[in-house]
Design an enzyme around this catalytic site. Structure first.
Site, mmCIF file in Angstrom:
data_model
loop_
_atom_site.group_PDB
_atom_site.id
_atom_site.type_symbol
_atom_site.label_atom_id
_atom_site.label_comp_id
_atom_site.label_asym_id
_atom_site.label_seq_id
_atom_site.Cartn_x
_atom_site.Cartn_y
_atom_site.Cartn_z
ATOM 1 N N ARG A 160 0.810 -1.226 0.000
ATOM 2 C CA ARG A 160 0.000 0.000 0.000
ATOM 3 C C ARG A 160 0.842 1.274 0.000
ATOM 4 O O ARG A 160 0.655 2.171 -0.835
ATOM 5 C CB ARG A 160 -0.930 0.000 1.233
ATOM 6 N N ARG A 182 8.489 -9.719 -3.224
ATOM 7 C CA ARG A 182 8.478 -11.174 -3.454
ATOM 8 C C ARG A 182 7.438 -11.537 -4.489
ATOM 9 O O ARG A 182 7.639 -12.403 -5.318
ATOM 10 C CB ARG A 182 8.226 -11.910 -2.143
ATOM 11 N N ARG A 244 10.717 0.150 8.961
ATOM 12 C CA ARG A 244 11.123 -0.129 10.336
ATOM 13 C C ARG A 244 12.644 -0.045 10.414
ATOM 14 O O ARG A 244 13.346 -0.434 9.475
ATOM 15 C CB ARG A 244 10.663 -1.532 10.777
ATOM 16 N N GLU A 273 14.026 2.546 19.063
ATOM 17 C CA GLU A 273 13.436 3.870 19.347
ATOM 18 C C GLU A 273 13.076 3.995 20.823
ATOM 19 O O GLU A 273 12.651 3.014 21.435
ATOM 20 C CB GLU A 273 12.181 4.046 18.485
ATOM 21 N N HIS A 291 9.875 9.333 13.818
ATOM 22 C CA HIS A 291 8.763 8.407 13.538
ATOM 23 C C HIS A 291 7.430 9.159 13.345
ATOM 24 O O HIS A 291 6.486 8.989 14.120
ATOM 25 C CB HIS A 291 8.628 7.357 14.659
HETATM 26 P P1 NAP Z 1 1.803 -3.809 3.013
HETATM 27 O O1 NAP Z 1 0.737 -3.249 2.136
HETATM 28 O O2 NAP Z 1 1.566 -5.118 3.691
HETATM 29 O O3 NAP Z 1 3.151 -3.894 2.136
HETATM 30 C C1 NAP Z 1 4.295 -4.597 2.539
HETATM 31 C C2 NAP Z 1 5.059 -5.019 1.289
HETATM 32 O O4 NAP Z 1 6.280 -5.642 1.656
HETATM 33 C C3 NAP Z 1 4.304 -6.008 0.413
HETATM 34 O O5 NAP Z 1 4.457 -5.587 -0.928
HETATM 35 C C4 NAP Z 1 5.031 -7.323 0.637
HETATM 36 O O6 NAP Z 1 4.864 -8.084 -0.528
HETATM 37 C C5 NAP Z 1 6.455 -6.830 0.858
HETATM 38 N N1 NAP Z 1 7.310 -7.745 1.619
HETATM 39 C C6 NAP Z 1 7.025 -8.335 2.800
HETATM 40 N N2 NAP Z 1 8.077 -9.071 3.204
HETATM 41 C C7 NAP Z 1 9.019 -8.923 2.260
HETATM 42 C C8 NAP Z 1 10.331 -9.440 2.094
HETATM 43 N N3 NAP Z 1 10.871 -10.265 3.019
HETATM 44 N N4 NAP Z 1 11.034 -9.097 0.995
HETATM 45 C C9 NAP Z 1 10.503 -8.269 0.067
HETATM 46 N N5 NAP Z 1 9.252 -7.743 0.170
HETATM 47 C C10 NAP Z 1 8.546 -8.079 1.243
HETATM 48 O O7 NAP Z 1 2.176 -2.795 4.166
HETATM 49 P P2 NAP Z 1 2.081 -1.189 4.164
HETATM 50 O O8 NAP Z 1 0.755 -0.755 4.663
HETATM 51 O O9 NAP Z 1 2.579 -0.675 2.854
HETATM 52 O O10 NAP Z 1 3.138 -0.873 5.326
HETATM 53 C C11 NAP Z 1 4.500 -1.246 5.175
HETATM 54 C C12 NAP Z 1 5.241 -1.039 6.478
HETATM 55 O O11 NAP Z 1 5.422 0.357 6.704
HETATM 56 C C13 NAP Z 1 4.490 -1.500 7.743
HETATM 57 O O12 NAP Z 1 4.688 -2.887 7.970
HETATM 58 C C14 NAP Z 1 5.080 -0.637 8.849
HETATM 59 O O13 NAP Z 1 6.131 -1.324 9.500
HETATM 60 C C15 NAP Z 1 5.634 0.570 8.098
HETATM 61 N N6 NAP Z 1 4.914 1.806 8.467
HETATM 62 C C16 NAP Z 1 5.625 2.839 9.019
HETATM 63 C C17 NAP Z 1 4.979 4.021 9.351
HETATM 64 C C18 NAP Z 1 5.738 5.175 9.950
HETATM 65 O O14 NAP Z 1 5.190 5.866 10.799
HETATM 66 N N7 NAP Z 1 6.966 5.440 9.521
HETATM 67 C C19 NAP Z 1 3.607 4.177 9.128
HETATM 68 C C20 NAP Z 1 2.915 3.113 8.554
HETATM 69 C C21 NAP Z 1 3.580 1.931 8.230
HETATM 70 P P3 NAP Z 1 5.204 -9.637 -0.626
HETATM 71 O O15 NAP Z 1 4.675 -10.254 0.658
HETATM 72 O O16 NAP Z 1 4.520 -10.078 -1.841
HETATM 73 O O17 NAP Z 1 6.683 -9.677 -0.736
#
Ligand code: NAP
Length: 325
Positions: A160, A182, A244, A273, A291
């Site tokens: 997303r 992946r 992260r 953190e 953050h």
């Molecule tokens: P998401 O929609 O689940 O996207 C995660 C992506 O990572 C998917 O495309 C997944 O696809 C891929 N992925 C997972 N494991 C992987 C691996 N080992 N190697 C390569 N790709 C991998 O999650 P999102 O909503 O975009 O959020 C992503 C992350 O952002 C969250 O988990 C959170 O930790 C972080 N976040 C940070 C903040 C902040 O305040 N800075 C705010 C919101 C979120 P595949 O499984 O197909 O590989």
């Protein structure tokens, strides 16, 4: 279970609208002082509450969850990332876990763009210089940065937030989009974002001018970007992390920023953190934010209400909308 008897704990202070919503429906314990709960207090809460609503600052590990049956049956996490919760231990203890996907996508993508712009245009350096009284006036060679138009943005993970960042970078700033994940996304999404999937992380790192990380935290992605991966990046490259802290080996990153192997880094997250690696604090080409990814009025309220929707579903015995365990 009747909703009026449900005991709910919010581990941190939440936006007022979300706290009021829960207060009208459940027996809720708030944290108005917003103090971090100790591991002992969290462990005890598992025997006192039906639902606990933790967030990223709470370390819900095996010592907190324990192995014997507890009163808590739901962890309704405030946030999309859940690497601070030991999911296997929750499954074993038959505790359901939910998160708040989607509602923080735009805010976090905006912050990724903020970091991309701040690093490319050296905005952090400029701000510090001005506030320190070191600015001597306009000159043709002062704090020269890089333009984004036509440059390649490499996204690691293409979920997303990565796709929302790609949308902004491509349609707003004219960047080319490359991604590594992946699994492939749909042909339609690739077409809409003019995105090209790279077969390997190495290929992505070699071909990108800006690299932005969007994978979840946890054991699988720990130190995914270390010295070996940084060596694949070109010397003018910029590394952005709103995912992260554990995804990057920060010793390797600091060394690369110091030697010039990387041009700059923009970070919103850190491995332990609120500690920030001291080696990074000393570097002018590191933009360091505390953050802030989801920190907008609209998003934080939406996150609280989304977690509350999961509590509602639990209270009424309905399927949990955002169940992850
Ligand atoms: P998401 O929609 O689940 O996207 C995660 C992506 O990572 C998917 O495309 C997944 O696809 C891929 N992925 C997972 N494991 C992987 C691996 N080992 N190697 C390569 N790709 C991998 O999650 P999102 O909503 O975009 O959020 C992503 C992350 O952002 C969250 O988990 C959170 O930790 C972080 N976040 C940070 C903040 C902040 O305040 N800075 C705010 C919101 C979120 P595949 O499984 O197909 O590989």
């Amino acid at each position: 279970m009747t909703s009026d008897r449900l005991r709910v704990l919010l581990t941190r202070r939440w936006p007022e609208a979300a706290e009021s919503y829960l207060a009208e429906r459940y027996d809720v314990t708030f944290n108005p002082e917003d103090t971090l709960m100790s591991a002992d207090a969290l462990a005890q809460a598992f025997d006192a509450y039906d639902v606990i609503c933790p967030t990223v600052s709470d370390n819900i590990d095996t010592s907190v969850i324990g192995s014997s049956p507890r009163r808590t049956r739901l962890l309704a996490n405030f946030g999309v990332g859940f690497d601070h919760i030991h999911i296997d231990a929750c499954k074993k203890a038959k505790i359901a876990v939910t998160n708040t996907p989607g509602v923080l996508t735009d805010a976090t993508a905006d912050l990724a763009m903020t970091l991309i712009l701040m690093t490319a245009r050296r905005a952090g350096e400029g701000e510090r210089e001005l506030r320190d009284g070191r600015w001597t006036g306009w000159r043709p060679t002062h704090l020269i940065g890089r333009e984004l138009s036509g440059k390649a943005l490499g996204l690691v993970g293409f979920g997303r937030i990565a796709q929302a960042t790609a949308h902004r970078a491509h349609h707003g700033f004219g960047m080319k989009i490359l991604y590594y994940s992946r699994s492939a996304t749909t042909a339609e999404t690739e077409k809409n974002l003019s995105a090209k999937r790279m077969e390997t992380l190495e290929e992505l790192l070699r071909q990108s001018d800006v690299i932005s990380l969007h994978v979840p935290g946890g054991a699988e992605t720990k130190n995914m970007i270390g010295a070996k991966e940084i060596a694949f990046m070109n010397p003018g490259a910029i590394l952005i992390n709103t995912a992260r802290g554990g995804v990057i080996d920060h010793d390797a990153l600091a060394a690369a920023l110091k030697s010039g192997a990387l041009a700059a880094a923009g970070l919103d997250v850190y491995p332990a953190e609120p500690a920030v690696p001291p080696s990074l604090l000393a570097l002018d080409n590191a933009v360091l934010l505390p953050h802030l990814g989801s920190a907008t009025v609209e998003t934080r309220e939406a996150m609280g209400l989304r977690a509350a929707a999961n509590v509602d579903a639990f209270a009424s015995g309905s399927p949990l909308p955002d169940r992850i365990a």
